[in-house]
Design an enzyme around this catalytic site. Structure first.
Site, mmCIF file in Angstrom:
data_model
loop_
_atom_site.group_PDB
_atom_site.id
_atom_site.type_symbol
_atom_site.label_atom_id
_atom_site.label_comp_id
_atom_site.label_asym_id
_atom_site.label_seq_id
_atom_site.Cartn_x
_atom_site.Cartn_y
_atom_site.Cartn_z
ATOM 1 N N GLY A 195 0.802 -1.228 0.000
ATOM 2 C CA GLY A 195 0.000 0.000 0.000
ATOM 3 C C GLY A 195 0.833 1.275 0.000
ATOM 4 O O GLY A 195 0.330 2.345 0.316
ATOM 5 N N ASP A 208 5.932 12.013 -7.699
ATOM 6 C CA ASP A 208 5.383 12.124 -6.337
ATOM 7 C C ASP A 208 6.349 12.934 -5.449
ATOM 8 O O ASP A 208 5.924 13.831 -4.712
ATOM 9 C CB ASP A 208 5.179 10.713 -5.767
ATOM 10 N N LYS A 214 5.886 16.684 -3.482
ATOM 11 C CA LYS A 214 6.183 16.934 -2.059
ATOM 12 C C LYS A 214 7.223 18.045 -1.889
ATOM 13 O O LYS A 214 7.130 18.869 -0.971
ATOM 14 C CB LYS A 214 6.658 15.650 -1.409
HETATM 15 N N1 HSE Z 1 3.348 6.764 -3.002
HETATM 16 C C1 HSE Z 1 3.765 7.576 -1.902
HETATM 17 C C2 HSE Z 1 5.112 7.084 -1.418
HETATM 18 C C3 HSE Z 1 2.733 7.522 -0.826
HETATM 19 O O1 HSE Z 1 5.525 5.985 -1.799
HETATM 20 O O2 HSE Z 1 5.778 7.795 -0.667
HETATM 21 C C4 HSE Z 1 2.900 8.540 0.236
HETATM 22 O O3 HSE Z 1 2.756 9.837 -0.251
#
Ligand code: HSE
Length: 344
Positions: free
Chosen positions: A208, A222, A226
């Protein structure tokens, strides 16, 4: 002690929504003077239910575990879409956890604007609207006298944003450097242990950690999202996604990792934000670090951020960066922040 009840509408009921529901099922927050009650859940694939007196968190989780859908839940209202769930339910707080789209921020951006315009607090783990439209959403929330909670968008439940915005801001942050994507750090760690890229990625998916489309993780999108959030919220920048130099980990081979290991080094996907004379600069790049570097020892889905400040020097925060309970906990932090504000 007086206990205030906060009614929640959950938009999206994937890993994070279920993690939050599990926390609400298992933990009591009355010692903080707060109770969190799920009144509505709306998920594109699993269905949509609303009960003004509250839904049973255990039943919601059981329905998903058994059938993968909310069909068996008894509720007076069902099949409402996300917008109706936001506008027509008695929820005080809208929890936005639909899938992340870093190009448009939609549909989450519309969900959050709608919630704020209807005088509801909005909290989210969805990075899209925060990376793309934070300033606009914050202004709208202020105008409406409601709160915007975004803690879970960086480092999941590890309070990286609150640490930066509330506790370190007066120490003047000049540089931020860290491992902010759990999936890629997990993959790199497992590859160092002799696993293939493919099997490591599928493990990260089954745990997950990965985004619905893992390209967002492995190509660095991603982490870029951030990094933009960190730059804009903690350094007052107005960076856009395209301002960040980006390279993902897909170009790294088992041989690259082995060569680094033999040289006493490790590859990490490092996000950097720095104040320079030309403004705030940011990047996401695979970087070879000596084993002795503090970020080199951060393994698996764990994340870490080092804040360099004028007054304190370096302050490093290490903790979970992904996972259902871990990210669900970030939303509890945002809910308790709303509650504390209400007490003032
Ligand atoms: N896909 C993201 C990660 C989830 O692996 O950090 C958390 O933002």
């Amino acid at each position: 002690m007086n206990v205030n009840t906060y009614r929640l509408a959950l938009i999206g009921f994937g890993n994070v929504g279920q993690g939050l529901t599990q926390i609400i099922r298992d933990l009591d927050f009355s010692e903080y003077g707060a109770k969190f009650q799920v009144v509505a859940v709306c998920d594109l694939l699993k269905g949509s239910v609303y009960h003004p007196d509250g839904l049973d968190p255990a039943e919601l989780l059981e329905a998903i575990a058994l059938k993968g859908s909310l069909e068996s839940i008894h509720a007076p209202y069902r099949d409402w879409d996300a917008i109706r769930t936001i506008t027509d339910t008695n929820a005080d707080v809208v929890v936005e956890m639909s899938y992340t789209d870093l190009k448009t921020g939609e549909p989450a951006f519309t969900h959050i604007r709608t919630a704020l315009r209807h005088g509801k607090h909005a909290i989210m783990t969805n990075k899209g609207p925060v990376a793309l439209h934070y300033a606009e959403l914050k202004t709208l929330a202020n105008q409406q006298g409601v709160e915007l909670g975004v803690e879970g968008t960086v480092m999941s439940g590890t309070p990286s944003l609150r640490l930066g915005t509330e506790l370190l801001s007066a120490a003047r942050i000049t540089k931020i450097q860290g491992i902010v994507n759990g999936t890629t750090n997990y993959i790199l760690t497992r590859m160092e242990q002799g696993n293939t890229y493919e099997s490591a990625l599928s493990e990260a998916q089954s745990k997950g950690y990965a985004e619905a489309d893992p390209t967002g993780d492995v190509e660095g999108h991603d982490a870029v999202g951030k990094v933009v959030i960190l730059a804009n919220l903690l350094m007052g920048a107005s960076l856009r996604i395209n301002d960040v130099d980006r390279t993902g980990i897909t170009g790294l081979t088992v041989q690259d990792i082995e060569t680094a290991r033999v040289a006493g080094e490790r590859w990490k996907l490092i996000g950097t934000v720095e104040k320079t004379s030309a403004g705030v600069r940011a990047s996401v790049q695979p970087t070879r670090l000596p084993i002795s570097h503090p970020l080199a020892g951060v393994a698996g889905a764990t994340n870490a951020i080092t804040y360099t400040t004028q007054l304190l020097g370096e302050v490093t925060l290490v903790g979970p960066g992904a996972g259902r309970i871990e990210t669900g906990y970030a939303l509890i932090g945002d809910l308790l922040a709303i509650h504390r504000k209400k007490q003032k």
